[in-house]
Design a protein around this motif. Sequence first.
Motif, PDB file in Angstrom:
ATOM      1  N   PHE A 109     -14.156  34.237 -29.556  1.00 24.64           N
ATOM      2  CA  PHE A 109     -12.815  33.231 -29.775  1.00 24.64           C
ATOM      3  C   PHE A 109     -11.835  34.226 -30.044  1.00 24.64           C
ATOM      4  O   PHE A 109     -10.654  33.973 -29.543  1.00 24.64           O
ATOM      5  N   LEU A 110     -12.108  35.129 -30.870  1.00 26.51           N
ATOM      6  CA  LEU A 110     -10.940  36.119 -31.390  1.00 26.51           C
ATOM      7  C   LEU A 110     -10.398  37.039 -30.225  1.00 26.51           C
ATOM      8  O   LEU A 110      -9.450  37.189 -30.002  1.00 26.51           O
ATOM      9  N   ASP A 111     -11.219  37.307 -29.238  1.00 27.75           N
ATOM     10  CA  ASP A 111     -10.913  38.029 -28.127  1.00 27.75           C
ATOM     11  C   ASP A 111     -10.117  37.292 -27.219  1.00 27.75           C
ATOM     12  O   ASP A 111      -9.186  37.982 -26.432  1.00 27.75           O
ATOM     13  N   ASN A 112      -9.985  36.083 -27.108  1.00 35.24           N
ATOM     14  CA  ASN A 112      -9.022  35.163 -26.254  1.00 35.24           C
ATOM     15  C   ASN A 112      -7.834  34.831 -27.103  1.00 35.24           C
ATOM     16  O   ASN A 112      -7.114  33.887 -26.693  1.00 35.24           O
ATOM     17  N   LYS A 113      -7.642  35.411 -28.227  1.00 34.29           N
ATOM     18  CA  LYS A 113      -6.448  35.055 -29.039  1.00 34.29           C
ATOM     19  C   LYS A 113      -5.110  35.443 -28.323  1.00 34.29           C
ATOM     20  O   LYS A 113      -4.875  36.437 -27.497  1.00 34.29           O
ATOM     21  N   GLY A 114      -4.291  34.316 -28.166  1.00 35.13           N
ATOM     22  CA  GLY A 114      -3.077  34.396 -27.333  1.00 35.13           C
ATOM     23  C   GLY A 114      -3.277  33.949 -25.910  1.00 35.13           C
ATOM     24  O   GLY A 114      -2.180  33.564 -25.453  1.00 35.13           O
ATOM     25  N   SER A 115      -4.458  33.571 -25.537  1.00 39.59           N
ATOM     26  CA  SER A 115      -4.473  33.121 -24.145  1.00 39.59           C
ATOM     27  C   SER A 115      -5.306  31.937 -24.117  1.00 39.59           C
ATOM     28  O   SER A 115      -5.700  31.522 -22.908  1.00 39.59           O
ATOM     29  N   LEU A 116      -5.701  31.293 -25.204  1.00 36.00           N
ATOM     30  CA  LEU A 116      -6.254  29.969 -25.388  1.00 36.00           C
ATOM     31  C   LEU A 116      -5.495  29.039 -24.720  1.00 36.00           C
ATOM     32  O   LEU A 116      -4.301  28.837 -25.123  1.00 36.00           O
ATOM     33  N   PRO A 117      -6.210  27.967 -23.767  1.00 35.54           N
ATOM     34  CA  PRO A 117      -5.656  27.050 -23.257  1.00 35.54           C
ATOM     35  C   PRO A 117      -4.892  25.888 -24.443  1.00 35.54           C
ATOM     36  O   PRO A 117      -5.564  25.751 -25.409  1.00 35.54           O
ATOM     37  N   TRP A 118      -3.716  25.158 -23.905  1.00 35.03           N
ATOM     38  CA  TRP A 118      -3.518  23.975 -25.012  1.00 35.03           C
ATOM     39  C   TRP A 118      -4.376  22.834 -25.023  1.00 35.03           C
ATOM     40  O   TRP A 118      -5.241  22.804 -23.955  1.00 35.03           O
ATOM     41  N   PRO A 119      -4.462  22.082 -25.937  1.00 35.03           N
ATOM     42  CA  PRO A 119      -5.502  21.056 -25.900  1.00 35.03           C
ATOM     43  C   PRO A 119      -5.108  19.788 -25.043  1.00 35.03           C
ATOM     44  O   PRO A 119      -5.918  18.917 -24.602  1.00 35.03           O
ATOM     45  N   VAL A 120      -3.860  19.998 -24.176  1.00 38.54           N
ATOM     46  CA  VAL A 120      -3.386  18.949 -23.208  1.00 38.54           C
ATOM     47  C   VAL A 120      -3.047  19.749 -22.202  1.00 38.54           C
ATOM     48  O   VAL A 120      -2.261  20.856 -22.448  1.00 38.54           O
ATOM     49  N   ALA A 121      -2.975  19.222 -20.822  1.00 35.51           N
ATOM     50  CA  ALA A 121      -2.433  20.108 -19.694  1.00 35.51           C
ATOM     51  C   ALA A 121      -1.000  20.207 -19.853  1.00 35.51           C
ATOM     52  O   ALA A 121      -0.226  21.189 -19.545  1.00 35.51           O
ATOM     53  N   TYR A 128     -18.825  19.393 -34.037  1.00 34.79           N
ATOM     54  CA  TYR A 128     -19.381  19.218 -35.263  1.00 34.79           C
ATOM     55  C   TYR A 128     -19.365  17.888 -36.067  1.00 34.79           C
ATOM     56  O   TYR A 128     -20.019  17.626 -36.945  1.00 34.79           O
ATOM     57  N   GLY A 129     -18.406  17.135 -35.537  1.00 29.13           N
ATOM     58  CA  GLY A 129     -18.046  15.935 -35.976  1.00 29.13           C
ATOM     59  C   GLY A 129     -17.082  15.139 -35.455  1.00 29.13           C
ATOM     60  O   GLY A 129     -15.972  15.773 -35.079  1.00 29.13           O
ATOM     61  N   PHE A 130     -16.933  13.725 -35.591  1.00 24.77           N
ATOM     62  CA  PHE A 130     -15.853  13.068 -35.268  1.00 24.77           C
ATOM     63  C   PHE A 130     -15.999  11.743 -36.290  1.00 24.77           C
ATOM     64  O   PHE A 130     -17.007  11.283 -36.665  1.00 24.77           O
ATOM     65  N   GLN A 131     -14.796  11.257 -36.481  1.00 24.11           N
ATOM     66  CA  GLN A 131     -14.690  10.371 -37.191  1.00 24.11           C
ATOM     67  C   GLN A 131     -13.626   9.247 -37.124  1.00 24.11           C
ATOM     68  O   GLN A 131     -12.397   9.628 -36.538  1.00 24.11           O
ATOM     69  N   ASP A 132     -13.650   7.854 -37.257  1.00 19.13           N
ATOM     70  CA  ASP A 132     -12.786   7.050 -36.988  1.00 19.13           C
ATOM     71  C   ASP A 132     -11.726   6.938 -38.398  1.00 19.13           C
ATOM     72  O   ASP A 132     -12.143   6.800 -39.163  1.00 19.13           O
ATOM     73  N   MET A 133     -10.421   7.134 -37.911  1.00 20.06           N
ATOM     74  CA  MET A 133      -9.408   7.006 -39.119  1.00 20.06           C
ATOM     75  C   MET A 133      -8.524   5.677 -38.864  1.00 20.06           C
ATOM     76  O   MET A 133      -7.518   5.819 -39.182  1.00 20.06           O
ATOM     77  N   GLY A 134      -9.199   4.563 -38.715  1.00 19.03           N
ATOM     78  CA  GLY A 134      -8.519   3.252 -38.926  1.00 19.03           C
ATOM     79  C   GLY A 134      -7.788   3.003 -37.302  1.00 19.03           C
ATOM     80  O   GLY A 134      -6.709   2.674 -37.344  1.00 19.03           O
ATOM     81  N   GLY A 135      -8.594   3.030 -36.338  1.00 19.68           N
ATOM     82  CA  GLY A 135      -8.219   2.609 -35.020  1.00 19.68           C
ATOM     83  C   GLY A 135      -7.969   3.954 -34.137  1.00 19.68           C
ATOM     84  O   GLY A 135      -7.989   3.814 -32.753  1.00 19.68           O
ATOM     85  N   THR A 136      -7.859   5.119 -34.654  1.00 18.39           N
ATOM     86  CA  THR A 136      -7.906   6.450 -33.847  1.00 18.39           C
ATOM     87  C   THR A 136      -9.102   7.379 -34.405  1.00 18.39           C
ATOM     88  O   THR A 136      -9.616   7.130 -35.448  1.00 18.39           O
ATOM     89  N   TYR A 137      -9.352   8.439 -33.585  1.00 17.94           N
ATOM     90  CA  TYR A 137     -10.395   9.375 -34.087  1.00 17.94           C
ATOM     91  C   TYR A 137     -10.017  10.679 -34.068  1.00 17.94           C
ATOM     92  O   TYR A 137      -8.901  11.145 -33.542  1.00 17.94           O
ATOM     93  N   PHE A 138     -10.583  11.426 -34.814  1.00 19.03           N
ATOM     94  CA  PHE A 138     -10.403  13.017 -34.906  1.00 19.03           C
ATOM     95  C   PHE A 138     -11.764  13.496 -34.385  1.00 19.03           C
ATOM     96  O   PHE A 138     -12.886  13.125 -34.797  1.00 19.03           O
ATOM     97  N   VAL A 139     -11.723  14.596 -33.737  1.00 23.14           N
ATOM     98  CA  VAL A 139     -12.911  15.558 -33.152  1.00 23.14           C
ATOM     99  C   VAL A 139     -12.653  16.937 -34.037  1.00 23.14           C
ATOM    100  O   VAL A 139     -11.843  17.600 -33.659  1.00 23.14           O
ATOM    101  N   VAL A 140     -13.884  17.313 -34.468  1.00 26.98           N
ATOM    102  CA  VAL A 140     -14.084  18.776 -34.809  1.00 26.98           C
ATOM    103  C   VAL A 140     -15.002  19.622 -34.150  1.00 26.98           C
ATOM    104  O   VAL A 140     -16.113  19.054 -34.090  1.00 26.98           O
ATOM    105  N   ILE A 141     -14.453  20.755 -33.491  1.00 28.43           N
ATOM    106  CA  ILE A 141     -15.390  21.569 -32.696  1.00 28.43           C
ATOM    107  C   ILE A 141     -15.553  23.001 -33.405  1.00 28.43           C
ATOM    108  O   ILE A 141     -14.688  23.537 -33.920  1.00 28.43           O
ATOM    109  N   LYS A 142     -16.455  23.274 -33.437  1.00 31.29           N
ATOM    110  CA  LYS A 142     -17.124  24.595 -34.198  1.00 31.29           C
ATOM    111  C   LYS A 142     -17.242  25.759 -33.261  1.00 31.29           C
ATOM    112  O   LYS A 142     -18.105  25.829 -32.120  1.00 31.29           O
ATOM    113  N   HIS A 143     -16.662  26.973 -33.514  1.00 31.41           N
ATOM    114  CA  HIS A 143     -16.570  28.133 -32.499  1.00 31.41           C
ATOM    115  C   HIS A 143     -16.954  29.265 -33.318  1.00 31.41           C
ATOM    116  O   HIS A 143     -16.241  30.090 -33.472  1.00 31.41           O
ATOM    117  N   GLY A 144     -18.058  29.276 -33.971  1.00 35.26           N
ATOM    118  CA  GLY A 144     -18.635  30.266 -34.718  1.00 35.26           C
ATOM    119  C   GLY A 144     -18.056  30.054 -36.105  1.00 35.26           C
ATOM    120  O   GLY A 144     -18.177  29.056 -36.757  1.00 35.26           O
TER     121      GLY A 144
END
Length: 416
Positions: free
Chosen positions: A286-298, A340-356
């Motif tokens: 993950f650290l090696d790809n610093k500066g070149s990680l893609p955006w979370p949306v196209a 690692y987890g996702f949760q309902d925040m009152g009609g919308t959701y959040f997702v957490v992804i673990k990368h080390g």
Amino acid sequence: MKFLKIVLLFICVFATANLYAQSSADLKKQRDRINDELEQLNHQLQDVQNNKKVNQGQLTNLKKQIALREEKIDIINSEVRNLDNQISTNTNTVHSLQNQLDQLKKEYAGMVLFAYRNKSAYNKLMFVFAAKDFNQAYKRLKYLQQFATYRERQAGYIESTQHDLHIKINELDKTKEEKHNLLVEQEKDKATLGKQKSTTLKLVSSLSKQAGYIKQQLKDLQAQRDRLNRKIQEVIAEAARKAAEEDRLARAKAGNKESTTKSSSRRTINESLNATPEAAKLSSEFLDNKGSLPWPVAYGEIIHGFGKYYTEGISMESYGWDIKTNPGASVRSIFSGEVYGFQDMGGTYFVVIKHGEYFTAYSNLKSVNVSKGQKVSTKQNIGTAAVDPISGDTEISFTLNKGTTSINPQAWLATK
């Protein structure tokens, strides 16, 4: 001599016209650029107005349009001044050519009359033989030859001058038409400018009335961000506790239980998260790809960046990026990892992804396509972006953490 004057006149006219052409070309480029910007802003304003809400975005857009339209009117004034100069120059040129043409015709008429009176060969011979001596006779003969040549040349000058005069008259007509078109365009811009200024005053008045409501919206937004950040931190803390416990159990199996307990209690959260070779490897990649990680949306546009900022006199803090995207846009993981987890925040959701030891969180999702514990790859779809109820735009929030520490995504994601 007269021919030399005509040549010099055209050199001056050409030099002036060349300077005018360069200046006019630059002004036209500026006017075209402003027209393009105005068109883009108008499209954006239409999008904002479709939300059926009076907001700061409309006011900002209108102010930009007003400034650009005023700049465009100034540029048109400069173009009109240039055209006035060109019209004046062309008018003077036309008058000068007309005078030259009249003079050439007058002289040519005199030559034609002289030639008519001496048209017979007898008269010409009498003119030559009436000379006092041979030299004078020779000169008279040469004069008659040169007179014929000059008359032909004079006819050529007349034809050339008439041609140039015709060209200049056409140029003058085109310049006058161009000036007329510019003035019509300017009047339209002035009328639009007046309407936009009136609309701006109404918006300012409306926004002033809504100031209290807007400030409350901002406070609610910050409270929502803080609540979301706390939830994400809880998920990360849980991950750290779980990793520390797994590390403690692994050490207990391998050696002295008491020393293992003491050693694990001194470990930091990041050390616990990197306790296994797999986790350490993922963190390193993950650290090696610093500066070149893609955006979370196209496709995305940053609405609010990382850190503190002020709006409407209220201190706001963003723990990541608020990104505006296309309606119905897919949200994707920026790197391989584990949900690692996702949760309902009152009609919308959040997702957490673990990368080390690194965590990414994706919030304001309308739907989620992954489940807890699922392995995901880079750019894998994890959900769909939702519409923000305040702005009416499709937006997501993206945060990046190293352990429990929030990090600015700017240095990590690839430049658009």
